[in-house]
Design a protein around this motif. Structure first.
Motif, PDB file in Angstrom:
ATOM      1  N   PRO A 139       0.834  -1.197   0.000  1.00  0.00           N
ATOM      2  CA  PRO A 139       0.000   0.000   0.000  1.00  0.00           C
ATOM      3  C   PRO A 139       0.873   1.253   0.000  1.00  0.00           C
ATOM      4  O   PRO A 139       1.923   1.295   0.638  1.00  0.00           O
ATOM      5  N   ASP A 140       0.447   2.262  -0.733  1.00  0.00           N
ATOM      6  CA  ASP A 140       1.203   3.500  -0.790  1.00  0.00           C
ATOM      7  C   ASP A 140       0.687   4.498   0.246  1.00  0.00           C
ATOM      8  O   ASP A 140       0.972   5.670   0.153  1.00  0.00           O
ATOM      9  N   ILE A 141      -0.096   4.018   1.204  1.00  0.00           N
ATOM     10  CA  ILE A 141      -0.689   4.887   2.208  1.00  0.00           C
ATOM     11  C   ILE A 141      -0.221   4.430   3.579  1.00  0.00           C
ATOM     12  O   ILE A 141      -0.344   3.258   3.923  1.00  0.00           O
ATOM     13  N   THR A 142       0.316   5.342   4.361  1.00  0.00           N
ATOM     14  CA  THR A 142       0.772   5.052   5.709  1.00  0.00           C
ATOM     15  C   THR A 142      -0.119   5.773   6.704  1.00  0.00           C
ATOM     16  O   THR A 142      -0.445   6.939   6.499  1.00  0.00           O
ATOM     17  N   PRO A 143      -0.540   5.106   7.772  1.00  0.00           N
ATOM     18  CA  PRO A 143      -1.322   5.806   8.787  1.00  0.00           C
ATOM     19  C   PRO A 143      -0.554   7.007   9.333  1.00  0.00           C
ATOM     20  O   PRO A 143       0.645   6.933   9.601  1.00  0.00           O
ATOM     21  N   LYS A 144      -1.259   8.112   9.502  1.00  0.00           N
ATOM     22  CA  LYS A 144      -0.612   9.333   9.965  1.00  0.00           C
ATOM     23  C   LYS A 144      -0.478   9.380  11.479  1.00  0.00           C
ATOM     24  O   LYS A 144       0.309  10.153  12.005  1.00  0.00           O
ATOM     25  N   LEU A 145      -1.224   8.574  12.169  1.00  0.00           N
ATOM     26  CA  LEU A 145      -1.163   8.522  13.627  1.00  0.00           C
ATOM     27  C   LEU A 145      -1.196   7.066  14.035  1.00  0.00           C
ATOM     28  O   LEU A 145      -2.154   6.357  13.724  1.00  0.00           O
ATOM     29  N   ILE A 146      -0.158   6.600  14.687  1.00  0.00           N
ATOM     30  CA  ILE A 146      -0.034   5.196  15.056  1.00  0.00           C
ATOM     31  C   ILE A 146       0.009   5.072  16.571  1.00  0.00           C
ATOM     32  O   ILE A 146       0.874   5.650  17.223  1.00  0.00           O
ATOM     33  N   ASN A 147      -0.940   4.327  17.128  1.00  0.00           N
ATOM     34  CA  ASN A 147      -1.002   4.049  18.556  1.00  0.00           C
ATOM     35  C   ASN A 147      -0.792   5.303  19.405  1.00  0.00           C
ATOM     36  O   ASN A 147       0.174   5.394  20.163  1.00  0.00           O
ATOM     37  N   PRO A 148      -1.669   6.298  19.266  1.00  0.00           N
ATOM     38  CA  PRO A 148      -1.502   7.505  20.079  1.00  0.00           C
ATOM     39  C   PRO A 148      -1.792   7.239  21.547  1.00  0.00           C
ATOM     40  O   PRO A 148      -2.475   6.284  21.911  1.00  0.00           O
ATOM     41  N   LYS A 149      -1.255   8.121  22.395  1.00  0.00           N
ATOM     42  CA  LYS A 149      -1.594   8.044  23.814  1.00  0.00           C
ATOM     43  C   LYS A 149      -3.067   8.403  23.985  1.00  0.00           C
ATOM     44  O   LYS A 149      -3.601   9.253  23.299  1.00  0.00           O
ATOM     45  N   THR A 150      -3.707   7.729  24.913  1.00  0.00           N
ATOM     46  CA  THR A 150      -5.119   7.991  25.174  1.00  0.00           C
ATOM     47  C   THR A 150      -5.342   8.110  26.669  1.00  0.00           C
ATOM     48  O   THR A 150      -4.518   7.684  27.484  1.00  0.00           O
ATOM     49  N   GLU A 151      -6.458   8.716  27.023  1.00  0.00           N
ATOM     50  CA  GLU A 151      -6.852   8.751  28.420  1.00  0.00           C
ATOM     51  C   GLU A 151      -7.337   7.357  28.813  1.00  0.00           C
ATOM     52  O   GLU A 151      -7.365   6.434  28.015  1.00  0.00           O
ATOM     53  N   LYS A 152      -7.751   7.210  30.059  1.00  0.00           N
ATOM     54  CA  LYS A 152      -8.261   5.925  30.520  1.00  0.00           C
ATOM     55  C   LYS A 152      -9.526   5.574  29.754  1.00  0.00           C
ATOM     56  O   LYS A 152     -10.466   6.344  29.703  1.00  0.00           O
ATOM     57  N   LEU A 153      -9.523   4.401  29.163  1.00  0.00           N
ATOM     58  CA  LEU A 153     -10.626   3.985  28.310  1.00  0.00           C
ATOM     59  C   LEU A 153     -11.547   3.030  29.060  1.00  0.00           C
ATOM     60  O   LEU A 153     -11.079   2.135  29.777  1.00  0.00           O
ATOM     61  N   PRO A 154     -12.859   3.189  28.896  1.00  0.00           N
ATOM     62  CA  PRO A 154     -13.788   2.253  29.538  1.00  0.00           C
ATOM     63  C   PRO A 154     -13.746   0.889  28.871  1.00  0.00           C
ATOM     64  O   PRO A 154     -13.655   0.777  27.650  1.00  0.00           O
ATOM     65  N   VAL A 155     -13.802  -0.140  29.692  1.00  0.00           N
ATOM     66  CA  VAL A 155     -13.748  -1.518  29.220  1.00  0.00           C
ATOM     67  C   VAL A 155     -14.809  -2.329  29.954  1.00  0.00           C
ATOM     68  O   VAL A 155     -15.004  -2.167  31.154  1.00  0.00           O
ATOM     69  N   PHE A 156     -15.506  -3.169  29.233  1.00  0.00           N
ATOM     70  CA  PHE A 156     -16.447  -4.114  29.832  1.00  0.00           C
ATOM     71  C   PHE A 156     -15.891  -5.507  29.622  1.00  0.00           C
ATOM     72  O   PHE A 156     -15.762  -5.965  28.487  1.00  0.00           O
ATOM     73  N   PHE A 157     -15.553  -6.166  30.724  1.00  0.00           N
ATOM     74  CA  PHE A 157     -14.924  -7.477  30.642  1.00  0.00           C
ATOM     75  C   PHE A 157     -15.958  -8.589  30.763  1.00  0.00           C
ATOM     76  O   PHE A 157     -16.920  -8.497  31.524  1.00  0.00           O
TER      77      PHE A 157
END
Length: 732
Positions: free
Chosen positions: A26-44
């Motif tokens: 692919p000739d397209i590269t993601p412009k943002l890879i694995n950015p830092k995020t705040e605490k994310l809600p998760v349902f386990f």
């Protein structure tokens, strides 16, 4: 000789791999890879819960799971309410007698329908004996006070929670696409009492159903199946779209419980060319999106396709216009005269009246010839083409394939333009976000000029495929064992004006007053937009605005290193906290024990510095390494040819024959191997391994050949050193 053949075969294989990778890179590269995020809600949950989205509104989302339906808040994934439904002991024992495991013999909720304001219906696998429950006065009642009625769910719900089934509830009717028996040998599209033909491979041939939706008096079903029209040439899987009329009441006489409007067509998601490359296996679709296409409003469906599991690992996202779908179903039919004949288009003159497949007021009054025609001629000749004639997004990776898609439609930007923001999931837990910038020239020649902008790629689920995606305030990411909610954008991760413009995210704009990247305010007050810089279609103009306002440089408080705008990639080092804050609740399990249902918020990013570095270098080494090996092999071959040519022209032919001959050396060699072509040392050695004993006649001349750099330039009047001089010159 065998070694040489293997060596050359290896070189040819490396060259082939290199060409394939180059063609598919692919000739397209993601412009943002694995950015830092705040605490994310998760349902386990448990890894065997097989979570499935059943319904959603602005504030909540319903999740079907093992023995439960969860009503979760779409903002923080906190559990608001649940319905518990465990299979009876008798049903579980019968399931075990059929040879199923304890995990299989549970009740997995797969179907939900809101019958009216007071009643809901849910259906589950019920230990391989599907059943439905209809609840009355559900809301506000305690679990023990809820009243319900049970009924058989054969043809409505799958037996196996992992079976690819789908359904849609519209106009008070449940349309399902699943299997009707324990062995999954009887697939069907069903609405009581109508169904597709039983065990008829021309209608359904081992289908995997993907989705269903209602459209303008029809119900559409998306699935993949073994293509009957290709059977004489081998075995292939094609993607299909089928439709039935909502007012279909069955046909006359023996067709009372059969569809009189069932038609299907192929979906064409392929790379154009003289020999198109098809992504044949549909995996997921979005809902119908009302979008702007070529300056007019259109209904569009986005779909994920992949190649076969044993083919080149490719995935693609194609978009289909509902107008093109309708046109395909109005085209010619495909017919096969007998089992050995090829499939050909049917002449319009051979069609019965009224045209088969069209909706009529009362299908029971149709002639029997129409009902019989649908039974044997349900396939259309023309395929449904993809918008722009090609995929909107392609991905070729040995690491993952695309599995899910959802779209946030028509996100308005500062200049009033609207973009569909697409999110696609992968089978290794990533979520990729992209948009498409359509061409300004709508001529046929410009149809391939649509620009794909890959905004971000984030690792969300660990070692778990993304099963479903949906937008409900946040982006809800569903896996088998847990669910996460992530923001729709990561504008706050961008720290300079130029980077905020270059990311081309419709959600993000640069605030001139606050000197930060963030979402646009409400468009209702245009004056508030004067303080923002945003240009999705032309980032160059946006950069000039940044320079005009003095915001083009890097800020002092930059929190992580980013790549240069020319490379189009932003990278961030993700860190995981040592301890996750958790809120735990208790939930009754299947065996009476209490299982922990954990709702937690934590950082998602699993990437580290090494992974980020490898991400940017993977494609480079994948291409460079085979090329290096190939050039090395070519160099060796050329070197040997030059050596043979030099030896052939040598005046000391008799000495050349002595060195290359397999005869035992004479007494002058003192029993040593004097084939100097096989004893050329490394070039970085100061001494070139030329200190072998060379004897000409009875005189030892080895002292004259001690230093290769020095002595090879001298004219040593002996046959041996003459040959060595030519060999050394050739290799230098």
């Amino acid at each position: 000789m065998a070694i040489k053949c293997n060596f050359y075969e290896l070189c040819c294989l490396l060259i082939s791999i290199t060409l394939v990778v180059r063609a598919w890179t692919p000739d397209i590269t993601p412009k943002l890879i694995n950015p830092k995020t705040e605490k994310l809600p998760v349902f386990f949950g448990n890894t065997t819960d097989y979570f499935k989205i059943l319904d959603q509104d602005d504030n909540t989302i319903l999740i079907g799971a093992r023995n439960n339906i969860y009503n979760l808040s779409s903002t923080d994934l906190r559990e608001r309410e649940r319905i518990e439904w465990i299979s009876s002991d008798a049903d579980r024992e019968l399931c075990a007698l059929k040879g199923k495991t304890e995990q299989d013999c549970q009740n997995y909720i797969r179907v939900f329908a809101r019958l009216d304001d007071k009643r809901i219906m849910i259906c589950g696998t019920n230990s391989y004996k599907p059943r439905c429950r209809t609840y009355t006065n559900f809301h506000g009642a305690a679990q023990d006070d809820r009243t319900f009625e049970e009924s058989e769910a054969q043809g409505r719900c799958a037996y196996n929670p992992t079976h690819n089934s789908t359904y849609v509830f519209t106009d008070g009717q449940l349309y399902s696409a699943t299997v009707a028996d324990f062995s999954s040998a009887d697939p069907l599209i069903y609405r009581e009492p109508q169904r597709t033909e039983q065990y008829d491979l021309k209608q359904l041939n081992q289908p995997d159903f993907v989705s269903a939706m209602e459209m303008n008096g029809y119900v559409l079903f998306f699935f993949r199946e073994i293509a009957m029209e290709y059977m004489n040439c081998g075995k292939a899987i094609y993607s299909r779209i089928a439709r039935v009329c909502k007012n279909d009441k069955g046909g006359p006489y023996g067709f009372a419980d059969r569809w009189t409007s069932f038609l299907k067509a192929r979906l064409n998601c392929s790379m154009p060319g003289e020999y198109p490359f098809y992504f044949d296996e549909i995996q997921a679709t979005s809902k119908i999106i009302e979008s702007l296409y070529q300056d007019r409003r259109s209904s569009i469906i986005y779909a994920v396709f992949t190649t076969s599991i044993n083919a080149i690992p490719g995935s693609a996202v194609c978009a289909f216009s509902t107008d093109e779908i309708v046109e395909a179903f109005e085209g010619p039919f495909k017919v096969q005269k007998n089992s050995t004949s090829v499939w050909l288009p049917l002449s319009v003159d051979n069609l019965p009246e009224p045209r088969p497949g069209r909706c009529v007021d009362d299908s029971r009054t149709l002639p029997s010839s129409v009902a019989s025609f649908i039974k044997t001629h349900s396939l259309m000749e023309n395929a449904v083409p993809a918008m722009y004639g090609r995929p909107l997004f392609t991905s070729v990776s040995f690491k993952y394939r695309l599995t899910a898609v959802t779209v946030d439609p028509q996100v308005i930007t500062k200049d009033g333009s609207a973009f569909d923001v697409a999110f696609v999931g992968t089978d290794d837990g990533r979520v990729i976000k992209f948009i498409n910038v359509p061409p300004t020239n709508h001529s046929p020649e410009a149809s391939n000029d649509v620009e794909t902008v890959v905004i971000s790629e984030i690792q969300i689920l660990d070692n778990m495929p993304v099963r479903e995606l949906t937008v409900a305030g946040n982006l809800i990411v569903v896996g088998d064992g847990y669910i996460k909610a992530i923001p729709l954008h990561h504008c706050s991760q961008i720290v300079t004006c130029v980077e905020c413009i270059d990311i081309q995210d419709p959600y993000c704009a640069w605030n001139i007053q606050n000197h930060e990247c963030g979402p646009l305010p409400s468009i209702t007050n245009p004056r508030t937009l004067d303080d923002f810089i945003q240009n999705i279609t032309s980032p160059e103009h946006g950069r000039r605005e940044c320079e005009k306002n003095g915001d083009s440089g890097n800020r002092i408080d930059q929190r992580y290193s980013v790549s240069q705008p020319a490379r189009g990639t932003l990278s961030a080092v993700a860190q995981r906290p040592l301890n996750y804050p958790m809120v735990k609740s208790r939930e009754p399990g299947n065996d009476g024990n209490l299982l922990e249902n954990t709702i937690t918020h934590h950082l998602v990013n699993d990437a580290n510095d090494l992974q980020l570095a490898n991400t940017s270098l993977n494609w480079f080494w994948l291409i460079a390494l085979p090329l290096m090996v190939t050039f090395l092999a070519i160099g060796i071959v050329i070197g040997r040819l030059l050596t043979k040519r030099a030896c052939k022209n040598s005046p000391f032919a008799e000495h050349r024959n002595e060195l290359t001959s397999s005869r035992p050396l004479n007494s002058r060699t003192s029993g040593k191997d004097t084939n100097l072509l096989m004893n050329v040392g490394p070039r970085n050695n100061k001494r070139d391994n030329l200190e072998n004993e060379f004897v000409v006649g009875d005189k030892d001349r080895s002292h004259e050949c001690k230093n290769s750099t020095e002595n090879l330039e001298k004219v040593v009047h002996c046959k041996t050193t003459g040959t060595l001089t030519k060999v050394k010159s050739t290799y230098i």
